[in-house]
Write a protein that holds these residues in place. Structure first.
Motif, PDB file in Angstrom:
ATOM      1  N   LEU A 146       5.719  13.475   0.038  1.00 45.50           N
ATOM      2  CA  LEU A 146       4.843  13.201  -1.106  1.00 45.50           C
ATOM      3  C   LEU A 146       5.033  11.771  -1.612  1.00 45.50           C
ATOM      4  CD1 LEU A 146       5.055  16.534  -3.137  1.00 45.50           C
ATOM      5  CD2 LEU A 146       3.124  15.682  -1.804  1.00 45.50           C
ATOM      6  N   LEU A 147       6.277  11.295  -1.621  1.00 43.48           N
ATOM      7  CA  LEU A 147       6.545   9.919  -2.036  1.00 43.48           C
ATOM      8  C   LEU A 147       5.894   8.928  -1.071  1.00 43.48           C
ATOM      9  CD1 LEU A 147       7.971   7.907  -3.920  1.00 43.48           C
ATOM     10  CD2 LEU A 147       9.989   8.120  -2.443  1.00 43.48           C
ATOM     11  N   ALA A 148       6.013   9.199   0.225  1.00 41.72           N
ATOM     12  CA  ALA A 148       5.397   8.320   1.222  1.00 41.72           C
ATOM     13  C   ALA A 148       3.878   8.296   1.068  1.00 41.72           C
ATOM     14  CB  ALA A 148       5.777   8.777   2.634  1.00 41.72           C
ATOM     15  N   VAL A 149       3.279   9.460   0.808  1.00 40.65           N
ATOM     16  CA  VAL A 149       1.827   9.519   0.595  1.00 40.65           C
ATOM     17  C   VAL A 149       1.452   8.741  -0.660  1.00 40.65           C
ATOM     18  CG1 VAL A 149      -0.095  11.083   0.066  1.00 40.65           C
ATOM     19  CG2 VAL A 149       1.510  11.660   1.883  1.00 40.65           C
ATOM     20  N   GLU A 150       2.232   8.877  -1.703  1.00 45.66           N
ATOM     21  CA  GLU A 150       1.988   8.139  -2.954  1.00 45.66           C
ATOM     22  C   GLU A 150       2.013   6.631  -2.704  1.00 45.66           C
ATOM     23  OE1 GLU A 150       1.410   6.969  -6.828  1.00 45.66           O
ATOM     24  OE2 GLU A 150       1.322   9.044  -6.170  1.00 45.66           O
ATOM     25  N   VAL A 151       3.006   6.175  -1.955  1.00 43.50           N
ATOM     26  CA  VAL A 151       3.112   4.742  -1.660  1.00 43.50           C
ATOM     27  C   VAL A 151       1.941   4.291  -0.788  1.00 43.50           C
ATOM     28  CG1 VAL A 151       4.518   2.995  -0.475  1.00 43.50           C
ATOM     29  CG2 VAL A 151       5.606   4.638  -2.009  1.00 43.50           C
ATOM     30  N   LEU A 171      -0.734   1.403  -1.608  1.00 50.43           N
ATOM     31  CA  LEU A 171      -1.031   0.256  -0.748  1.00 50.43           C
ATOM     32  C   LEU A 171      -2.522   0.166  -0.432  1.00 50.43           C
ATOM     33  CD1 LEU A 171       2.001   0.490   1.721  1.00 50.43           C
ATOM     34  CD2 LEU A 171       1.747  -1.030  -0.246  1.00 50.43           C
ATOM     35  N   ALA A 172      -3.139   1.319  -0.121  1.00 47.92           N
ATOM     36  CA  ALA A 172      -4.575   1.330   0.168  1.00 47.92           C
ATOM     37  C   ALA A 172      -5.395   0.954  -1.063  1.00 47.92           C
ATOM     38  CB  ALA A 172      -4.986   2.714   0.680  1.00 47.92           C
ATOM     39  N   THR A 173      -4.987   1.438  -2.221  1.00 45.80           N
ATOM     40  CA  THR A 173      -5.688   1.091  -3.459  1.00 45.80           C
ATOM     41  C   THR A 173      -5.585  -0.407  -3.731  1.00 45.80           C
ATOM     42  OG1 THR A 173      -5.256   3.285  -4.384  1.00 45.80           O
ATOM     43  CG2 THR A 173      -5.824   1.545  -5.943  1.00 45.80           C
ATOM     44  N   GLY A 174      -4.411  -0.969  -3.530  1.00 41.86           N
ATOM     45  CA  GLY A 174      -4.230  -2.402  -3.722  1.00 41.86           C
ATOM     46  C   GLY A 174      -5.095  -3.224  -2.782  1.00 41.86           C
ATOM     47  N   ALA A 175      -5.163  -2.808  -1.518  1.00 41.41           N
ATOM     48  CA  ALA A 175      -5.994  -3.529  -0.546  1.00 41.41           C
ATOM     49  C   ALA A 175      -7.472  -3.396  -0.909  1.00 41.41           C
ATOM     50  CB  ALA A 175      -5.731  -2.998   0.851  1.00 41.41           C
ATOM     51  N   GLY A 176      -7.889  -2.184  -1.243  1.00 43.31           N
ATOM     52  CA  GLY A 176      -9.291  -1.984  -1.625  1.00 43.31           C
ATOM     53  C   GLY A 176      -9.654  -2.768  -2.867  1.00 43.31           C
ATOM     54  N   TRP A 177      -8.754  -2.790  -3.816  1.00 45.73           N
ATOM     55  CA  TRP A 177      -8.986  -3.518  -5.062  1.00 45.73           C
ATOM     56  C   TRP A 177      -9.106  -5.021  -4.787  1.00 45.73           C
ATOM     57  CZ3 TRP A 177      -4.804  -3.794  -9.436  1.00 45.73           C
ATOM     58  CH2 TRP A 177      -5.364  -4.344 -10.587  1.00 45.73           C
ATOM     59  N   ALA A 178      -8.230  -5.538  -3.927  1.00 47.28           N
ATOM     60  CA  ALA A 178      -8.254  -6.975  -3.622  1.00 47.28           C
ATOM     61  C   ALA A 178      -9.533  -7.369  -2.888  1.00 47.28           C
ATOM     62  CB  ALA A 178      -7.041  -7.354  -2.787  1.00 47.28           C
ATOM     63  N   GLY A 188       4.424   3.599  -6.452  1.00 44.39           N
ATOM     64  CA  GLY A 188       3.059   3.457  -5.942  1.00 44.39           C
ATOM     65  C   GLY A 188       2.321   2.323  -6.631  1.00 44.39           C
ATOM     66  N   LEU A 189       2.501   2.194  -7.935  1.00 43.39           N
ATOM     67  CA  LEU A 189       1.881   1.103  -8.686  1.00 43.39           C
ATOM     68  C   LEU A 189       2.425  -0.242  -8.221  1.00 43.39           C
ATOM     69  CD1 LEU A 189       0.072   0.047 -10.963  1.00 43.39           C
ATOM     70  CD2 LEU A 189       1.975   0.443 -12.530  1.00 43.39           C
ATOM     71  N   ALA A 190       3.717  -0.315  -7.959  1.00 40.85           N
ATOM     72  CA  ALA A 190       4.314  -1.556  -7.456  1.00 40.85           C
ATOM     73  C   ALA A 190       3.676  -1.947  -6.126  1.00 40.85           C
ATOM     74  CB  ALA A 190       5.822  -1.391  -7.302  1.00 40.85           C
ATOM     75  N   GLY A 191       3.472  -0.964  -5.249  1.00 40.68           N
ATOM     76  CA  GLY A 191       2.809  -1.236  -3.968  1.00 40.68           C
ATOM     77  C   GLY A 191       1.383  -1.711  -4.157  1.00 40.68           C
ATOM     78  N   THR A 192       0.665  -1.071  -5.096  1.00 39.43           N
ATOM     79  CA  THR A 192      -0.711  -1.467  -5.393  1.00 39.43           C
ATOM     80  C   THR A 192      -0.766  -2.924  -5.833  1.00 39.43           C
ATOM     81  OG1 THR A 192      -1.325   0.778  -6.066  1.00 39.43           O
ATOM     82  CG2 THR A 192      -2.695  -1.012  -6.901  1.00 39.43           C
ATOM     83  N   LEU A 193       0.073  -3.288  -6.795  1.00 45.02           N
ATOM     84  CA  LEU A 193       0.058  -4.647  -7.329  1.00 45.02           C
ATOM     85  C   LEU A 193       0.531  -5.679  -6.302  1.00 45.02           C
ATOM     86  CD1 LEU A 193       1.396  -3.994 -10.934  1.00 45.02           C
ATOM     87  CD2 LEU A 193      -0.972  -4.343 -10.203  1.00 45.02           C
ATOM     88  N   LEU A 194       1.513  -5.312  -5.486  1.00 39.77           N
ATOM     89  CA  LEU A 194       2.025  -6.232  -4.483  1.00 39.77           C
ATOM     90  C   LEU A 194       0.957  -6.560  -3.440  1.00 39.77           C
ATOM     91  CD1 LEU A 194       4.523  -7.795  -3.498  1.00 39.77           C
ATOM     92  CD2 LEU A 194       5.046  -5.813  -2.064  1.00 39.77           C
ATOM     93  N   VAL A 195       0.301  -5.527  -2.904  1.00 42.66           N
ATOM     94  CA  VAL A 195      -0.722  -5.749  -1.882  1.00 42.66           C
ATOM     95  C   VAL A 195      -1.909  -6.496  -2.472  1.00 42.66           C
ATOM     96  CG1 VAL A 195      -2.412  -4.568  -0.417  1.00 42.66           C
ATOM     97  CG2 VAL A 195      -0.039  -3.838  -0.406  1.00 42.66           C
TER      98      VAL A 195
END
Length: 173
Positions: A62-67, A71-78, A132-139
């Motif tokens: 579940l943690l891996a899916v969250e991350v 990451l996908a949300t961050g890429a899509g957002w960018a 997960g939020l950290a991954g979103t913002l990083l990507v």
């Protein structure tokens, strides 16, 4: 930090980031765009309850899916963020309606993962959300910095998803 503090920090960061991104703002590619995501990631990983002690494998999945969702949300957002250069050479960004849809989709997927974890009886700590939020913002920040550097001094906007598409209906003014 307690779970409540993690949730409050996460909600505050999300609110600040979302409000700032839907206004046009200059982007500085030389600044430390990775600093906030790294801090959030370190805070999330410091928590001992990030994995459920009784359901380690399920919790890790579940943690891996969250991350991955992050990451996908961050890429899509960018990629749905408009990037352009003004005549003075300053690079600007502004999120689009497609960016809001990416955020909504990411939140819906995260709610689904959380609900699935509840069905499995897995305790999910707020640290997973923060990671997960950290991954979103990083990507997102990394892709935007790359896009900002790649457009150079061109004055036309870098394309965002949905640019150049005919509107589905005519809006009244």
């Amino acid at each position: 930090m307690s779970g409540l503090v993690n949730v409050l920090v996460t909600v505050a960061v999300v609110a600040i980031v979302i409000v700032r991104q839907f206004r046009a703002r200059a982007i500085d590619t030389d600044r430390r765009w990775w600093l906030l995501p790294v801090i959030l990631g370190v805070v999330a990983l410091r928590e001992p309850g990030i994995l459920d002690a009784h359901h380690r494998i399920e919790s890790a999945v579940l943690l891996a899916v969250e991350v991955l969702i992050g990451l996908a949300t961050g890429a899509g957002w960018a990629w749905t963020t408009r990037v352009w250069t003004e005549p003075d050479g300053v690079v600007w960004t502004k999120s689009t309606k497609a960016s809001a849809a990416v955020w909504a989709g990411g939140i819906a997927l995260r709610v689904g993962v959380f609900a699935f974890g509840i069905l499995l009886g897995v305790h999910q700590d707020s640290s997973a959300l923060m990671l997960g939020l950290a991954g979103t913002l990083l990507v997102r920040s990394g892709i935007l910095a790359w896009r900002a550097q790649s457009i150079g001094s061109a004055s036309r906007p870098a394309p965002a998803y949905g640019d150049g598409m005919a509107p589905a209906w005519k809006e009244r003014v």
